[in-house]
Design a protein around this motif. Structure first.
Motif, PDB file in Angstrom:
ATOM      1  N   ILE B   8      -9.843 -23.315   9.083  1.00  0.00           N
ATOM      2  CA  ILE B   8      -8.646 -22.478   8.901  1.00  0.00           C
ATOM      3  C   ILE B   8      -8.209 -22.502   7.431  1.00  0.00           C
ATOM      4  O   ILE B   8      -7.823 -21.476   6.871  1.00  0.00           O
ATOM      5  N   SER B  11     -10.155 -20.197   5.331  1.00  0.00           N
ATOM      6  CA  SER B  11      -9.711 -18.797   5.429  1.00  0.00           C
ATOM      7  C   SER B  11      -8.605 -18.532   4.415  1.00  0.00           C
ATOM      8  O   SER B  11      -8.543 -17.454   3.814  1.00  0.00           O
ATOM      9  N   LEU B  12      -7.734 -19.516   4.238  1.00  0.00           N
ATOM     10  CA  LEU B  12      -6.643 -19.370   3.265  1.00  0.00           C
ATOM     11  C   LEU B  12      -7.205 -19.290   1.842  1.00  0.00           C
ATOM     12  O   LEU B  12      -6.784 -18.433   1.054  1.00  0.00           O
ATOM     13  N   LEU B  15      -8.556 -15.937   1.194  1.00  0.00           N
ATOM     14  CA  LEU B  15      -7.490 -14.960   0.915  1.00  0.00           C
ATOM     15  C   LEU B  15      -7.035 -15.060  -0.544  1.00  0.00           C
ATOM     16  O   LEU B  15      -6.783 -14.044  -1.192  1.00  0.00           O
ATOM     17  N   ILE B  16      -6.935 -16.291  -1.035  1.00  0.00           N
ATOM     18  CA  ILE B  16      -6.540 -16.490  -2.437  1.00  0.00           C
ATOM     19  C   ILE B  16      -7.595 -15.896  -3.372  1.00  0.00           C
ATOM     20  O   ILE B  16      -7.275 -15.264  -4.375  1.00  0.00           O
ATOM     21  N   ARG B  19      -7.301 -12.118  -3.297  1.00  0.00           N
ATOM     22  CA  ARG B  19      -6.088 -11.737  -4.043  1.00  0.00           C
ATOM     23  C   ARG B  19      -6.340 -11.798  -5.548  1.00  0.00           C
ATOM     24  O   ARG B  19      -5.942 -10.890  -6.288  1.00  0.00           O
ATOM     25  N   ASP B 108     -13.904  -5.206  -3.648  1.00  0.00           N
ATOM     26  CA  ASP B 108     -14.053  -4.762  -2.252  1.00  0.00           C
ATOM     27  C   ASP B 108     -15.211  -5.477  -1.555  1.00  0.00           C
ATOM     28  O   ASP B 108     -15.143  -5.775  -0.361  1.00  0.00           O
ATOM     29  N   GLU B 111     -14.076  -8.726  -0.532  1.00  0.00           N
ATOM     30  CA  GLU B 111     -13.163  -8.617   0.606  1.00  0.00           C
ATOM     31  C   GLU B 111     -13.943  -8.453   1.917  1.00  0.00           C
ATOM     32  O   GLU B 111     -13.567  -9.015   2.950  1.00  0.00           O
ATOM     33  N   ILE B 112     -15.043  -7.702   1.864  1.00  0.00           N
ATOM     34  CA  ILE B 112     -15.863  -7.511   3.069  1.00  0.00           C
ATOM     35  C   ILE B 112     -16.452  -8.861   3.516  1.00  0.00           C
ATOM     36  O   ILE B 112     -16.444  -9.205   4.697  1.00  0.00           O
ATOM     37  N   LEU B 115     -13.803 -10.750   5.206  1.00  0.00           N
ATOM     38  CA  LEU B 115     -13.570 -10.326   6.593  1.00  0.00           C
ATOM     39  C   LEU B 115     -14.545 -11.035   7.531  1.00  0.00           C
ATOM     40  O   LEU B 115     -14.176 -11.468   8.619  1.00  0.00           O
ATOM     41  N   HIS B 118     -13.376 -14.648   7.919  1.00  0.00           N
ATOM     42  CA  HIS B 118     -12.221 -14.769   8.814  1.00  0.00           C
ATOM     43  C   HIS B 118     -12.657 -14.628  10.269  1.00  0.00           C
ATOM     44  O   HIS B 118     -12.115 -15.283  11.156  1.00  0.00           O
ATOM     45  N   PHE B 119     -13.634 -13.762  10.511  1.00  0.00           N
ATOM     46  CA  PHE B 119     -14.087 -13.565  11.887  1.00  0.00           C
ATOM     47  C   PHE B 119     -14.776 -14.817  12.433  1.00  0.00           C
ATOM     48  O   PHE B 119     -14.605 -15.175  13.601  1.00  0.00           O
ATOM     49  N   LEU B 122     -12.117 -16.986  13.367  1.00  0.00           N
ATOM     50  CA  LEU B 122     -11.485 -16.471  14.592  1.00  0.00           C
ATOM     51  C   LEU B 122     -12.269 -16.891  15.845  1.00  0.00           C
ATOM     52  O   LEU B 122     -11.688 -17.277  16.857  1.00  0.00           O
TER      53      LEU B 122
END
Lengths: 111, 138
Positions: B8, B11-12, B15-16, B19, B108, B111-112, B115, B118-119, B122
Motif C-alpha cells: 500500500i 502505491s503512495l 502517486l508521488i 505527481r 503519461d 502514469e499508465i 495504474l 495500483h491494480f 488492489l
C-alpha cells in the motif's frame, strides 16, 4: 487519463495521504475481524465489504477514477457488477469439488 | 501485515512519482519510481521467504500437512500469480522509469505503469482476507 497539470496543482498530496491512511486502517480492521470469534459466513461478508471499500478508495483516488467523466464511472460500476454477477454463475458449480462428481440413481458411484 | 503495509505504501510512492512527473520534475519522478520498485522487490523477498518457510513445513502445490491438499494448490496458485504480477510490475517500473528519465517516455507513460501498479495493490486487498485471514482465528 485526462489528468492535466492544472488538476495536479489543484489537488495536494494531502488527499492521497488521507486515502492512504484510510486504506491502512481498513486493512488493519480486517486483521481485527480475523481474530473475532464469529461465524465463517459473517466473517467472509465483513472482510469482503472492507476489501470492496479499500478497492473502491484505491480505484477512485489512487487510480483517479473520481476525476474521470461520470459516464466512465457509471460504465465501470455497471461492468463490475456484471462481472461479479457472471461469476455467481460458475461459483456454485465449484462446490462439486467438496462432494465429488454428482451422482444420480441411474449412474453408479465411481470405484 | 508488513507485506500489506509495504504494498500500500508503494502505491503512495507511485502517486508521488506521477505527481512529480506531471509537474516536470524528472529526477524526482525517477527517484520515487525507483523507491516504488524497491518496495515491490522487498514485497517479493518477504513473499518468497514465507513460501520457503512453508516448503520447510511440508506444504507444496500438491501437498498440505495441515489438511486438504486443495489448500496448497489454491494458496500457491493465487499468491504465485500475484507475485508474478508484482515482479512484472517491478521490471516495468524500472524500465519505464529509466526511459522516462532518458526522455524517451512521457509522464503519461509513467502514469499508465502506475495504474498497473495500483491494480496489483488492489488485487492484494482481496488476496489477504480470503487467502490469509479467513481461517486465522480458528
Amino acid at each position: 487519463m485526462v489528468q492535466t497539470e492544472e488538476r495536479v496543482s489543484s489537488g495536494g498530496i494531502g488527499r492521497y495521504l488521507l486515502v492512504y491512511v484510510g486504506i491502512l486502517i481498513l486493512a488493519g480492521l480486517q486483521f481485527v475481524i480475523a481474530y473475532q470469534h464469529i461465524d465463517g459466513s459473517q466473517m467472509f461478508a465483513r472482510m469482503f465489504l472492507i476489501a470492496v471499500a479499500e478497492a473502491g478508495l484505491a480505484l477512485m483516488f489512487f487510480m483517479h477514477l473520481w476525476e474521470e467523466k461520470r459516464g466512465l464511472l457509471l460504465f465501470v460500476a455497471i461492468f463490475t457488477l456484471f462481472v461479479i454477477g457472471a461469476m455467481q454463475y460458475s461459483w456454485p458449480d465449484s462446490f462439486r469439488m467438496l462432494v465429488g462428481v454428482p451422482t444420480t440413481p441411474t449412474t453408479p458411484l465411481p470405484h | 501485515m508488513i507485506m500489506t503495509f509495504i504494498l500500500i505504501s508503494s502505491s503512495l510512492t507511485m502517486l508521488i512519482a506521477i505527481r512529480a512527473a506531471k509537474v516536470g520534475d524528472k529526477s524526482g519522478a525517477f527517484l520515487w519510481t525507483m523507491i516504488t520498485a524497491a518496495g515491490g522487490i522487498l514485497f517479493a523477498i518477504l513473499h518468497l521467504r514465507e513460501w520457503f518457510s512453508m516448503f520447510d513445513e511440508g506444504a507444496t502445490l500438491f501437498h498440505n500437512p495441515w489438511g486438504t491438499p486443495l489448500f496448497g494448490a489454491s494458496f500457491f496458485s493465487i499468491t504465485g500469480l500475484h507475485l508474478l504480477h508484482v515482479l512484472g510490475g517491478v521490471v516495468a517500473l524500472i524500465a519505464v522509469g529509466i526511459r522516462y528519465k532518458g526522455g524517451r517516455y512521457k509522464a503519461d507513460d509513467l502514469e499508465i505503469t502506475g495504474l498497473y501498479w495500483h491494480f496489483v495493490d488492489l488485487v492484494w486487498m482481496f488476496v489477504v482476507p480470503f487467502v490469509y485471514l479467513l481461517n486465522v482465528g480458528h
